[in-house]
Design a protein around this motif. Sequence first.
Motif, PDB file in Angstrom:
ATOM      1  N   CYS A  29     103.568  80.112 -21.493  1.00 42.84           N
ATOM      2  CA  CYS A  29     103.227  79.053 -20.531  1.00 42.84           C
ATOM      3  C   CYS A  29     101.712  78.943 -20.344  1.00 42.84           C
ATOM      4  O   CYS A  29     101.182  77.845 -20.149  1.00 42.84           O
ATOM      5  CB  CYS A  29     103.921  79.302 -19.196  1.00 42.84           C
ATOM      6  SG  CYS A  29     103.574  80.907 -18.454  1.00 42.84           S
TER       7      CYS A  29
ATOM      8  N   ARG B 182     107.714  78.854 -16.912  1.00 43.87           N
ATOM      9  CA  ARG B 182     106.861  78.105 -15.994  1.00 43.87           C
ATOM     10  C   ARG B 182     106.006  78.992 -15.087  1.00 43.87           C
ATOM     11  O   ARG B 182     105.241  78.460 -14.279  1.00 43.87           O
ATOM     12  CB  ARG B 182     107.711  77.189 -15.108  1.00 43.87           C
ATOM     13  CG  ARG B 182     108.308  76.008 -15.828  1.00 43.87           C
ATOM     14  CD  ARG B 182     108.803  74.998 -14.809  1.00 43.87           C
ATOM     15  NE  ARG B 182     109.376  73.820 -15.431  1.00 43.87           N
ATOM     16  CZ  ARG B 182     109.764  72.748 -14.751  1.00 43.87           C
ATOM     17  NH1 ARG B 182     109.640  72.737 -13.432  1.00 43.87           N
ATOM     18  NH2 ARG B 182     110.279  71.719 -15.372  1.00 43.87           N
TER      19      ARG B 182
ATOM     20  N   ASN C 293     103.985  73.041 -14.720  1.00 43.84           N
ATOM     21  CA  ASN C 293     105.017  72.010 -14.775  1.00 43.84           C
ATOM     22  C   ASN C 293     105.430  71.754 -16.226  1.00 43.84           C
ATOM     23  O   ASN C 293     104.955  72.426 -17.155  1.00 43.84           O
ATOM     24  CB  ASN C 293     104.553  70.722 -14.084  1.00 43.84           C
ATOM     25  CG  ASN C 293     103.338  70.096 -14.770  1.00 43.84           C
ATOM     26  OD1 ASN C 293     102.989  70.446 -15.901  1.00 43.84           O
ATOM     27  ND2 ASN C 293     102.683  69.172 -14.085  1.00 43.84           N
ATOM     28  N   ASP C 294     106.294  70.773 -16.431  1.00 44.09           N
ATOM     29  CA  ASP C 294     106.791  70.482 -17.777  1.00 44.09           C
ATOM     30  C   ASP C 294     105.710  69.936 -18.696  1.00 44.09           C
ATOM     31  O   ASP C 294     105.870  69.949 -19.917  1.00 44.09           O
ATOM     32  CB  ASP C 294     107.949  69.472 -17.703  1.00 44.09           C
ATOM     33  CG  ASP C 294     109.213  70.083 -17.110  1.00 44.09           C
ATOM     34  OD1 ASP C 294     109.340  71.319 -17.162  1.00 44.09           O
ATOM     35  OD2 ASP C 294     110.052  69.316 -16.580  1.00 44.09           O
TER      36      ASP C 294
END
Length: 419
Positions: free
Chosen positions: A192, A321, A341-342
């Motif tokens: 991430c 995440r 976030n995505d």
Amino acid sequence: MRRVYGGGIAPVPGDGQSGSARTVSHRQGRDVAMRTMLRRALVVVTVLHGLIHLLGAVKGLGWAQVPALQEPIGGVAGVGWFVAAVLMLVTAGLVALRARGWWWVAAPAVLVSQLVIVTSWNDAKAGTLANLLLAAAAGYGYASHGRPSLRARFHREAASALAGAAQEGDAQAGNASGAVVTDADLEQLPGCVAGYLRRAGVVGQPRVTSFRATIRGRIRSDPAHAWMPFTGEQVNTYGSAPTRQFFIDATRSGLPVDVLHVYSRGHASMQVRLCSLAPLVDARGPDLDRAETVTVFNDLCVLAPAALIGPAVAWLAHDERHARAVFTVADNAVTADLVFNDDHELVDFVSDDRSTASTDGRTFVPQRWSTPLGGYRDLGGRHVAVDGQAHWHSPGPDAEFSYLDFHVDRIDYNVATLN
């Protein structure tokens, strides 16, 4: 790992700024307009004061009769009136141009003016009021911008830090493998975090040794106090000994408040002055050192993500995440959770290693601290968050409240000087 979730800051559609940022801009616009009006008023008063002094010079040097001046003025006094006039007009010009050090001309201008006023007291005594106004303005100018000011200390500390960072950066540049960020550098990071750095556009960019940012926002001590709009200038350096210098020019109840944060070699200080003169806070010590180490790590994550590649950051746990990291500077090791976030953007930073300070900065209470983020845009060749808040999470009735809203206007990376 402890799961921490954050939703970030939602920007106002169409303008790229959060609602709080727009409110801050409006308030700061009023403050700027007020300061501009005061500066122009000072210029007008000083110009008129100087022109009136020319009347004394005209009479004393015998250039013309001046019926408005009843008392006699000799040739020597006439020269004094002329010198005072020139100094006043030069002072007005320097103030209009916002020239630094204008108070060094204003001081002799007031002195000479008052001396000649005394020689023609009955005719010119009203000019004393103008001299008092100019003397007060010059005193404030020196206090807010002169060498003893927090602003001047900020420039000295930042210049020294940048010089050190430039030397260390030159040494890094001599090593071709350390000159720029590569995909290989990201392999050591949690997925991430690596995704965040790629989204930030750091791959192929020079490693970050420093940045300079201009920031505006609003700040308050607790929910019961009013917001104070501010503008700020910040300089951070990274390497073997990270530094942080942050100067804030705020306004409280119409009065200017200067704030200076300095962090160097693991030690921190915080000074606050009302009207650049009255000290409100002068804090330092181990509690502040630890708290500001968290802030330095936050700056690194938010504004200089490329600096996450380095021995000062150790990764403890992560998932798609979330990532937990320990950041170490000197004797201070602090922990924080990063939330993404995505879109691989950092939307929150949470730490339990920061402390809230008392009003006078003498006592500190450990408290959870977070910085929800949003409003991503490209600045300085990187994709970074420009809108954010800072929250305290207390066990009391105000379990969570925002004490800081900020908007980043500009970032310059790897700067050599403040100019």
